[in-house]
Every structure is written in C-alpha cells, then in structure tokens.
Design a protein around this motif. Sequence first.
Motif, short mmCIF file in Angstrom:
data_model
loop_
_atom_site.label_atom_id
_atom_site.label_comp_id
_atom_site.label_asym_id
_atom_site.label_seq_id
_atom_site.Cartn_x
_atom_site.Cartn_y
_atom_site.Cartn_z
N LYS A 11 1.03 79.17 53.03
CA LYS A 11 -0.24 78.98 53.74
C LYS A 11 -0.98 77.58 53.46
N LYS A 12 -1.63 77.25 54.52
CA LYS A 12 -2.55 75.72 54.01
C LYS A 12 -3.76 76.18 54.90
N PRO A 13 -4.63 75.14 54.35
CA PRO A 13 -6.31 75.50 54.84
C PRO A 13 -6.09 74.91 56.49
N ILE A 14 -7.08 75.44 57.20
CA ILE A 14 -7.21 74.74 58.38
C ILE A 14 -7.73 73.38 58.47
N ASN A 15 -7.18 72.50 59.16
CA ASN A 15 -7.55 70.99 59.25
C ASN A 15 -9.17 70.85 59.81
N SER A 17 -11.81 71.95 58.03
CA SER A 17 -12.76 72.76 57.89
C SER A 17 -13.68 72.43 57.21
N SER A 52 -10.84 74.38 66.17
CA SER A 52 -10.19 74.66 65.29
C SER A 52 -10.19 76.54 65.08
N TYR A 56 -6.60 78.27 64.83
CA TYR A 56 -6.22 79.44 63.91
C TYR A 56 -5.69 80.78 65.00
N TYR A 63 -2.53 79.77 58.21
CA TYR A 63 -3.63 79.32 57.56
C TYR A 63 -4.29 80.19 56.17
N THR A 64 -4.85 79.64 55.61
CA THR A 64 -5.60 80.73 54.62
C THR A 64 -6.77 81.57 55.27
N SER A 67 -10.32 79.29 54.83
CA SER A 67 -10.45 78.41 55.46
C SER A 67 -11.16 79.09 56.61
#
Length: 106
Positions: A11-15, A17, A52, A56, A63-64, A67
């Motif tokens: 999982k990655k953070p939202i761009n 944020s 965003s 999501y 995504y995490t 975020s």
Amino acid sequence: MYLNTEPPYFKKPINDSALIFALSIMSLFGYFFYLLPGFVLGIVAVVLNNKSNAIYKANPNLYTSSSISILRASKVIAIIGLVLMGVVALFFMLYIGLYSISDLKD
C-alpha cells in the motif's frame, strides 16, 4: 478501469496528501496576507482534496489508511480556513461601511 495487481502489503500513500494538508494549514493563516491568499489556498486545497478522494474511492485497497485520514483532516481545516476568511472579509466590509456612513454624517 485500473485494477490493483499489486499485493495488498504494498500500500502507498495518496499522491499530494501532504501538499493538500500544507495548503489547508496555510489557508487557515491566510488572513494575515490581505485575505486573498487564504481564499485561493483554501479553494485549491478543497478542489485537490475532492480529486484525491475520487482517486481513493476508485481503488481504496491500494492506499494507506493514514493518508485518507490526512485527507479528511485537511478538508476540515481548509473549510474552517474558508469560513474564517469569510468572517474576516465580512467584518472588514462592515467596518468600511460603518466608517463611510460615519463620514457622511459629519
């Protein structure tokens, strides 16, 4: 439509944020700079936040959760900043209006 092909532990953070959070914090203190930057930063933060959130909602497993909580907090802060700018602008308008009326009486 984009399908998540990565394993769930990647999982990655939202761009953007962190950028949205910074813009919303700056919009909260924008009334120190003649109100216009506060309005602009608040509106930009809300628009980017909505984009965003749409990204999501398209694929929430990618995504995490931290975020998305940053996005929720930044939206609340940006809205508070916009309301604060509106109240300060209304106060300035009332002050200028009352000052000009008092000048007419003299």
